[in-house]
Design a protein around this motif. Structure first.
Motif, short mmCIF file in Angstrom:
data_model
loop_
_atom_site.label_atom_id
_atom_site.label_comp_id
_atom_site.label_asym_id
_atom_site.label_seq_id
_atom_site.Cartn_x
_atom_site.Cartn_y
_atom_site.Cartn_z
N CYS A 1 7.63 -31.23 39.70
CA CYS A 1 8.17 -30.31 40.95
C CYS A 1 8.65 -31.14 42.05
O CYS A 1 9.74 -31.01 42.55
N THR B 1 8.98 -23.86 44.48
CA THR B 1 9.05 -24.38 43.13
C THR B 1 7.63 -24.40 42.44
O THR B 1 7.49 -24.77 41.22
N THR B 2 6.54 -24.31 43.42
CA THR B 2 5.22 -24.63 42.76
C THR B 2 4.49 -23.18 42.73
O THR B 2 3.42 -23.17 42.51
N ASP C 1 11.36 -33.39 41.68
CA ASP C 1 12.22 -32.66 41.37
C ASP C 1 12.98 -32.56 42.61
O ASP C 1 14.25 -32.69 43.21
#
Ligand SMILES: O=P(O)(O)OC[C@H]1O[C@H](O[C@H]2O[C@H](CO)[C@@H](O)[C@H](O)[C@H]2O)[C@H](O)[C@@H](O)[C@@H]1O
Length: 377
Positions: free
Chosen positions: A264, A230-231, A267
């Motif tokens: 992020c 995600t990052t 989440d």
């Protein structure tokens, strides 16, 4: 067991002691399974797993996380005069000077410390990043100097010495490179103690391992991979697998994207109610919701050294980070020993003393050696 479920698992019950895994050095410890056999955990060190409160994860912008991210690591300050000697020429210096009244320098208070230590056995606990090595942009390059290594080696000849780090234990062990020390990685969740034995050969090869969060290993691994994914498009973000915790660094991320990093992480965490978030220096750390921290690790190591609850023992813990506060608190609350905060900027702490930076830490370690070796004469 379903590690992702919201059930509070029972790692142990108060009647059943937790076990310590035993392994041999030479086999990479991350390859060793967590075995339920081994040495019994010292009395009073049983784990409880608190449930995470509902609504724990909120939007990063509305919950003050961004502020916490911003204030997590004040930039290093140049002190214009030697404030420890009473000269302050700027406002920053004068606030540091007043702060020193509450957290006196462990160097200028050295005599006071050693007077109290007379007739006592010192046990030394050292954080790694920001304490033994300076804070640098790339966490993979946070090497300690040879002089610092020599100082730690020397001090460990006189006092039992442990490194307590947020890092993966193997990584911090590699950085420090001294076999004679205790090492606790993952904020104390991965403890390695040298085996005390009269058999020299055995002593060199065997270690005791204690991993209270062992069952979280697959979960952390999964989270680590999700965080990397995600990052991946955030320039400068770096995710580190610290074995029992995953760390998301934003030191090299443009400040305008910090909320994105925070979002992020939040989440990903939403899917893992048994994990929580803590803040370090420009790093968000995801770790198991277990009642274990650096303070517990200190108590554990003291117990395994046979030094807990002894009036003639003086534990000294030196660290710079928020996670070190748990250890300072344990020492302060039990009036057990001294916490020394490494900081060049005023901050609230449970420590008793302060040191400005790693170079002052080295000076302090050398002073301890000199003091102790003079006593032996
Ligand atoms: O408990 P520690 O030994 O202090 O470890 C805490 C974290 O230290 C490392 O990150 C910090 O130092 C890096 C190198 O100087 C710096 O780039 C980063 O911004 C700091 O947060 C380490 O990389 C983390 O895994 C540790 O949890």
């Amino acid at each position: 067991m379903d590690l992702k479920s919201n059930h509070t698992p029972v790692l142990t019950d108060s009647a059943a002691p937790i076990n310590i895994t035993k392994s041999r050095l030479g086999v990479h410890s991350s390859l060793l399974p967590y075995s339920p056999t081994g040495t019994t955990i010292p009395h009073g060190m049983l784990l409880t797993i608190p449930r995470k409160k509902a609504g724990f994860l909120e939007d990063v912008r509305s919950s003050g996380w961004l502020d916490a991210m911003k204030s997590s690591s004040p930039p290093p300050r140049k002190i214009t005069k030697d404030v420890s000697h009473g000269f302050a020429s700027s406002e920053a210096d004068s606030s540091y000077f007043s702060w020193l009244l509450k957290y006196p320098s462990a160097l200028t208070s050295f005599e006071q410390i050693t007077n109290y230590a007379k007739g006592k056995r010192i046990a030394l606990f050292l954080d790694y990043d920001g304490t033994l090595s300076p804070i640098v942009d790339n966490p993979d390059c946070a090497f300690m100097s040879d002089n610092m290594r020599a100082a730690v080696k020397r001090v460990a000849e006189y006092f039992p010495t442990a490194i307590i780090s947020g890092r993966n234990r193997d990584m911090v062990y590699e950085f420090v490179g001294l076999t004679e020390l205790y090492y606790a990685g993952s904020h104390g969740m991965d403890i390695m103690c040298p085996v005390k034995s009269t058999n020299k050969q055995k002593q060199d090869k065997e270690v005791n391992l204690f991993q209270p969060a062992a069952e979280f290993l697959p979960m952390i691994d999964e989270v680590f991979r999700s965080l990397v994914e995600t990052t991946k498009d955030i320039k400068g973000a770096k995710v580190e697998n610290n074995k029992f915790c995953a760390s998301v660094h934003y030191r090299n991320v443009d400040e305008k994207n910090w909320d994105l990093v925070g979002q992020c992480v939040h989440d990903v965490l939403k899917g893992y109610p048994r994990l929580r978030l803590t803040h370090g220096r420009k790093v968000l750390e995801v770790r198991p919701v277990i009642n274990w921290d650096k303070g517990k690790a200190v108590t554990f190591i003291l117990e395994s050294l046979g030094l807990a609850n002894c009036d003639d023992v003086l534990p000294i813990y030196i660290g710079d980070d928020r996670t070190d506060e748990d250890a300072f608190k344990v020492l302060r609350e039990g009036n057990k020993g001294y916490g020394i905060l490494v900081s060049s900027a005023p901050k609230q702490s449970n420590a008793n003393y302060s040191l400005r930076d790693p170079s002052e830490v080295m000076e302090f370690l050398k002073s301890l050696v000199l003091w102790r070796s003079n006593l032996a004469l």
